[in-house]
Design an enzyme around this catalytic site. Structure first.
Site, PDB file in Angstrom:
ATOM      1  N   GLU A  93       4.201  -4.873  15.617  1.00  0.00           N
ATOM      2  CA  GLU A  93       2.867  -4.522  16.109  1.00  0.00           C
ATOM      3  C   GLU A  93       1.882  -4.353  14.959  1.00  0.00           C
ATOM      4  O   GLU A  93       2.253  -4.001  13.841  1.00  0.00           O
ATOM      5  CB  GLU A  93       2.921  -3.249  16.948  1.00  0.00           C
ATOM      6  CG  GLU A  93       3.425  -2.044  16.183  1.00  0.00           C
ATOM      7  CD  GLU A  93       3.426  -0.779  17.047  1.00  0.00           C
ATOM      8  OE1 GLU A  93       3.977  -0.829  18.151  1.00  0.00           O
ATOM      9  OE2 GLU A  93       2.871   0.226  16.590  1.00  0.00           O
ATOM     10  N   CYS A 106      -4.150  -2.488  10.427  1.00  0.00           N
ATOM     11  CA  CYS A 106      -2.969  -1.731  10.025  1.00  0.00           C
ATOM     12  C   CYS A 106      -1.761  -2.620  10.290  1.00  0.00           C
ATOM     13  O   CYS A 106      -1.547  -3.052  11.421  1.00  0.00           O
ATOM     14  CB  CYS A 106      -2.897  -0.446  10.862  1.00  0.00           C
ATOM     15  SG  CYS A 106      -1.383   0.501  10.601  1.00  0.00           S
ATOM     16  N   CYS A 113      12.455   0.799  11.107  1.00  0.00           N
ATOM     17  CA  CYS A 113      12.384   1.585   9.868  1.00  0.00           C
ATOM     18  C   CYS A 113      13.650   2.432   9.780  1.00  0.00           C
ATOM     19  O   CYS A 113      14.213   2.824  10.794  1.00  0.00           O
ATOM     20  CB  CYS A 113      11.161   2.497   9.914  1.00  0.00           C
ATOM     21  SG  CYS A 113      10.899   3.477   8.414  1.00  0.00           S
ATOM     22  N   CYS A 117      11.839   9.663   9.970  1.00  0.00           N
ATOM     23  CA  CYS A 117      10.893  10.774  10.175  1.00  0.00           C
ATOM     24  C   CYS A 117      10.942  11.185  11.649  1.00  0.00           C
ATOM     25  O   CYS A 117      10.892  10.341  12.543  1.00  0.00           O
ATOM     26  CB  CYS A 117       9.475  10.362   9.764  1.00  0.00           C
ATOM     27  SG  CYS A 117       9.362   9.950   8.026  1.00  0.00           S
ATOM     28  N   CYS A 120       8.204  10.103  14.397  1.00  0.00           N
ATOM     29  CA  CYS A 120       7.721   8.724  14.341  1.00  0.00           C
ATOM     30  C   CYS A 120       8.527   7.799  15.254  1.00  0.00           C
ATOM     31  O   CYS A 120       9.758   7.796  15.223  1.00  0.00           O
ATOM     32  CB  CYS A 120       7.776   8.225  12.897  1.00  0.00           C
ATOM     33  SG  CYS A 120       7.194   6.534  12.726  1.00  0.00           S
ATOM     34  N   GLY A 160       7.567   0.732   9.399  1.00  0.00           N
ATOM     35  CA  GLY A 160       8.284   0.366   8.183  1.00  0.00           C
ATOM     36  C   GLY A 160       7.876   1.208   6.991  1.00  0.00           C
ATOM     37  O   GLY A 160       6.819   1.838   6.983  1.00  0.00           O
ATOM     38  N   GLU A 161       8.752   1.225   5.988  1.00  0.00           N
ATOM     39  CA  GLU A 161       8.455   1.902   4.730  1.00  0.00           C
ATOM     40  C   GLU A 161       8.254   0.818   3.657  1.00  0.00           C
ATOM     41  O   GLU A 161       9.207   0.136   3.279  1.00  0.00           O
ATOM     42  CB  GLU A 161       9.630   2.846   4.366  1.00  0.00           C
ATOM     43  CG  GLU A 161       9.604   3.399   2.958  1.00  0.00           C
ATOM     44  CD  GLU A 161       8.265   4.046   2.551  1.00  0.00           C
ATOM     45  OE1 GLU A 161       7.676   4.808   3.340  1.00  0.00           O
ATOM     46  OE2 GLU A 161       7.811   3.747   1.423  1.00  0.00           O
ATOM     47  N   CYS A 334       1.936   4.594  15.109  1.00  0.00           N
ATOM     48  CA  CYS A 334       3.088   3.914  14.551  1.00  0.00           C
ATOM     49  C   CYS A 334       4.274   3.588  15.470  1.00  0.00           C
ATOM     50  O   CYS A 334       5.029   4.480  15.857  1.00  0.00           O
ATOM     51  CB  CYS A 334       3.603   4.875  13.477  1.00  0.00           C
ATOM     52  SG  CYS A 334       4.080   4.050  12.032  1.00  0.00           S
TER      53      CYS A 334
HETATM   54  N1  SAH Z   1       6.471   4.622   6.034  1.00  0.00           N
HETATM   55  C1  SAH Z   1       5.148   4.879   5.582  1.00  0.00           C
HETATM   56  C2  SAH Z   1       4.048   4.227   6.411  1.00  0.00           C
HETATM   57  C3  SAH Z   1       4.148   4.295   7.910  1.00  0.00           C
HETATM   58  S1  SAH Z   1       3.511   5.574   8.867  1.00  0.00           S
HETATM   59  C4  SAH Z   1       4.905   6.364   5.453  1.00  0.00           C
HETATM   60  O1  SAH Z   1       5.777   7.130   5.787  1.00  0.00           O
HETATM   61  O2  SAH Z   1       3.852   6.758   4.940  1.00  0.00           O
HETATM   62  C5  SAH Z   1       1.849   5.947   8.505  1.00  0.00           C
HETATM   63  C6  SAH Z   1       1.561   7.429   8.665  1.00  0.00           C
HETATM   64  O3  SAH Z   1       1.593   7.851  10.037  1.00  0.00           O
HETATM   65  C7  SAH Z   1       2.572   8.294   7.949  1.00  0.00           C
HETATM   66  O4  SAH Z   1       1.912   9.355   7.312  1.00  0.00           O
HETATM   67  C8  SAH Z   1       3.441   8.794   9.094  1.00  0.00           C
HETATM   68  O5  SAH Z   1       4.146   9.927   8.720  1.00  0.00           O
HETATM   69  C9  SAH Z   1       2.416   8.999  10.162  1.00  0.00           C
HETATM   70  N2  SAH Z   1       2.949   9.024  11.545  1.00  0.00           N
HETATM   71  C10 SAH Z   1       3.921   8.281  12.095  1.00  0.00           C
HETATM   72  N3  SAH Z   1       4.109   8.595  13.392  1.00  0.00           N
HETATM   73  C11 SAH Z   1       3.218   9.550  13.686  1.00  0.00           C
HETATM   74  C12 SAH Z   1       2.903  10.291  14.860  1.00  0.00           C
HETATM   75  N4  SAH Z   1       3.566  10.100  15.998  1.00  0.00           N
HETATM   76  N5  SAH Z   1       1.917  11.221  14.787  1.00  0.00           N
HETATM   77  C13 SAH Z   1       1.234  11.415  13.633  1.00  0.00           C
HETATM   78  N6  SAH Z   1       1.477  10.756  12.496  1.00  0.00           N
HETATM   79  C14 SAH Z   1       2.461   9.833  12.509  1.00  0.00           C
END
Ligand code: SAH
Length: 353
Positions: A93, A106, A113, A117, A120, A160-161, A334
């Site tokens: 996506e 984005c 991933c 987290c 996420c 993804g990271e 995300c």
């Molecule tokens: N893997 C990378 C980039 C992807 S996520 C990273 O961890 O930074 C981009 C941002 O959105 C990150 O800060 C992530 O922690 C946050 N994020 C992901 N899912 C989320 C959610 N459900 N609510 C709020 N922030 C979220």
């Protein structure tokens, strides 16, 4: 023999590839322009290339061209979310956000991933595979091609990271900012990482002027570990030291992302601890009201708590913004749209069993 991933080659590599097959070098330039400037979805459109060359390329190369599986447009803010199909059937996506200062896309850097987290959606089914440079580029190319609007900003903040797919991501950035392609300014690119220290240090030495965003989400290791398993590998102090090195080497101010989760990381002591933690860093905090996913019971902090958190940071001299929630009605955060699509597919196939 494995086919050449032609859209992932830079101009130099493409020229070597084309001339090795007996063609003139200018053909490489024409081809590069069709792929990276005119954003051609296939060889058919490349009217100034000989048919024989196009036939040969079809046999020996893979031409990445993402298929639009779904497009959702937010009724609230015009944000568009795309589901794209890859040639192996995987789905990714991407999101187009329209701001006053320009259009921002984005992109996803991996299918799924493996960082885990807790809040996420991208990580719920683990990592499927890395994306190749062409598959990252084509998310932007398809969106610009479909909308006819120029994309000026790119954030590597989708599923993804990026540090877990380091070489492909760096190559993608170089292709995206290449003057022979879309020529997007490096300053308009942001890479967001969960805090992989060796990746941050390596990126600092690439000579790129991109912005680094760190997903911080907690002011201390203990709370951070409950939200982000990566915190068991890298201590906050080491992550922040790496970020500071990034600033010193690139001169680029940092962004610290902090997703606010009610009762987990949003009290005022935590705001004070956060201010103390980053007071010597050159950067600002971006507060993100957590976007709840149904697989977990995390709750978004209420407006008052968010404002109070922000005010305390500001009182301590920290620059802070609250991220506008874009496309909430279309599964904005995300991995959420992909996840809901995969769930529906699964339900569909269960019905037919
Ligand atoms: N893997 C990378 C980039 C992807 S996520 C990273 O961890 O930074 C981009 C941002 O959105 C990150 O800060 C992530 O922690 C946050 N994020 C992901 N899912 C989320 C959610 N459900 N609510 C709020 N922030 C979220």
């Amino acid at each position: 023999m494995e086919k050449t991933d032609i859209k992932s080659l830079n101009l130099e590599e493409l020229t070597a590839f084309i001339t090795a097959s007996g063609e003139k070098a200018f053909r490489a330039k024409q081809l590069y322009e069709w792929m990276h400037k005119k954003l051609a979805p296939g060889y058919e459109e490349m009217t100034n290339l000989p048919k024989s060359l196009k036939e040969r390329l079809k046999e020996t190369c893979d031409y990445t061209s993402l298929q639009t599986v779904d497009e959702k447009i937010s009724a609230i803010d015009g944000t568009r979310k795309y589901l794209f199909g890859l040639s192996d059937g995987n789905i990714i996506e991407s999101v187009l956000m329209r701001y006053k200062h320009g259009n921002s896309v984005c992109i996803s850097s991996q299918v799924g991933c493996r960082m885990g987290c807790r809040f996420c959606a991208s990580t719920l089914d683990g990592l499927e595979r890395n994306l190749r440079p062409a598959e990252m580029l084509d998310q932007i190319y398809r969106i610009q091609y479909l909308t006819g609007e120029r994309i000026s900003n790119v954030v590597i903040m989708g599923s993804g990271e990026p540090m877990d797919n380091y070489d492909n991501v760096v190559k993608f950035i170089r292709l995206l900012t290449d003057e022979h392609g879309l020529n997007i300014s490096q300053r308009n690119i942001t890479l967001s990482t969960c805090g992989i220290v060796p990746g941050i240090l390596k990126l600092a030495d690439e000579g790129l002027a991109i912005t680094l965003a760190l997903s911080l989400h907690a002011p201390d290791d203990e709370v951070r570990k409950t939200l982000m398993p990566v915190a068991n590998r890298y201590k906050l102090n080491d992550v922040l030291e790496a970020c500071h090195t990034y600033f010193e080497k690139t001169g680029r101010r940092l962004t610290f992302e902090y997703s606010l989760v009610s009762g987990v990381n949003d009290n005022l002591e935590e705001a004070a601890a956060l201010a103390a933690l980053i007071k010597d860093q050159q950067g600002h905090v971006n507060l993100i009201p957590v976007n709840p996913i149904k697989e977990r019971d995390y709750v978004q902090s209420d407006r008052k708590a968010i404002e109070a958190f922000k005010n305390l940071l500001e009182k301590n001299g920290i620059n802070v913004t609250i991220r506008r929630e874009m496309g909430r009605d279309i599964h904005g955060a995300c991995g959420q749209l992909r996840k809901s699509f995969l769930c529906q597919e699964q339900k569909g196939s269960e019905k037919t069993l």
